[in-house]
Design a protein around this motif. Sequence first.
Motif, PDB file in Angstrom:
ATOM      1  N   ASN A   1      -4.066  -3.483   5.091  1.00 47.48           N
ATOM      2  CA  ASN A   1      -4.260  -2.289   4.288  1.00 47.48           C
ATOM      3  C   ASN A   1      -5.071  -2.638   3.039  1.00 47.48           C
ATOM      4  O   ASN A   1      -4.598  -3.376   2.173  1.00 47.48           O
ATOM      5  CB  ASN A   1      -2.891  -1.716   3.900  1.00 47.48           C
ATOM      6  CG  ASN A   1      -2.989  -0.459   3.092  1.00 47.48           C
ATOM      7  OD1 ASN A   1      -3.832  -0.329   2.217  1.00 47.48           O
ATOM      8  ND2 ASN A   1      -2.105   0.472   3.380  1.00 47.48           N
TER       9      ASN A   1
ATOM     10  N   ALA B   1      -5.781  -0.995   0.344  1.00 48.19           N
ATOM     11  CA  ALA B   1      -5.162  -0.613  -0.936  1.00 48.19           C
ATOM     12  C   ALA B   1      -4.097  -1.621  -1.342  1.00 48.19           C
ATOM     13  O   ALA B   1      -4.001  -2.006  -2.517  1.00 48.19           O
ATOM     14  CB  ALA B   1      -4.562   0.791  -0.832  1.00 48.19           C
ATOM     15  N   TRP B   2      -3.288  -2.058  -0.398  1.00 45.58           N
ATOM     16  CA  TRP B   2      -2.246  -3.034  -0.682  1.00 45.58           C
ATOM     17  C   TRP B   2      -2.874  -4.375  -1.073  1.00 45.58           C
ATOM     18  O   TRP B   2      -2.471  -5.008  -2.044  1.00 45.58           O
ATOM     19  CB  TRP B   2      -1.328  -3.169   0.532  1.00 45.58           C
ATOM     20  CG  TRP B   2      -0.185  -4.112   0.364  1.00 45.58           C
ATOM     21  CD1 TRP B   2       0.016  -5.261   1.061  1.00 45.58           C
ATOM     22  CD2 TRP B   2       0.920  -4.007  -0.546  1.00 45.58           C
ATOM     23  NE1 TRP B   2       1.172  -5.877   0.635  1.00 45.58           N
ATOM     24  CE2 TRP B   2       1.751  -5.124  -0.347  1.00 45.58           C
ATOM     25  CE3 TRP B   2       1.282  -3.080  -1.507  1.00 45.58           C
ATOM     26  CZ2 TRP B   2       2.914  -5.334  -1.077  1.00 45.58           C
ATOM     27  CZ3 TRP B   2       2.446  -3.299  -2.236  1.00 45.58           C
ATOM     28  CH2 TRP B   2       3.242  -4.409  -2.008  1.00 45.58           C
TER      29      TRP B   2
END
Length: 174
Positions: free
Chosen positions: A90, A92-93
């Motif tokens: 991910n 964003a993570w």
Amino acid sequence: MDSTPKPWAAAITVTAGMARMVQHLNFAPVGALSLFAGARLRGWQAYALPIALMAITDPFVGGYSAATPFVYASFLISVWLGTKLRNTENPAWIGGVALLSSVQFFLVSNLPAWLFWNTYGPGWRGLLGSYTAALPFYRRTLESDLIYTAILFGAHAWLSRGVARSERVVPQPA
């Protein structure tokens, strides 16, 4: 996502490490490399890689100082943070953890300026003064951490998908 380390993870890591030799103005891949090593390599190798890289290249790009143990410890913290990214792709993570890693590097690596060099005075005022003086250098560190993190994790994801696709293609008999 398959959490098994891929054979090219080490090659990507070493290649990025070589970029430190040509770094300029705090734009180096070591923070991102530490995160990547924690996320994609296993065991002691993940922790040894950034320390070995720094120990080998420090004499050529700046040498050692009282801050060196703090800098090295910060990269070990980044490796540990990278272990929290083992089962994710991910963006964003990954970006959030890269930002956290960059902030902790700033705080840990600049602490010796206040502890050892008596430039900023004692107490909270001196500590805040040392961090304030270091802020102009942080921008380049943050930029390099985010850019190199995107490159390393992106290259790994791209290679993982490309190889996985090529392994699924079964040659047809002629």
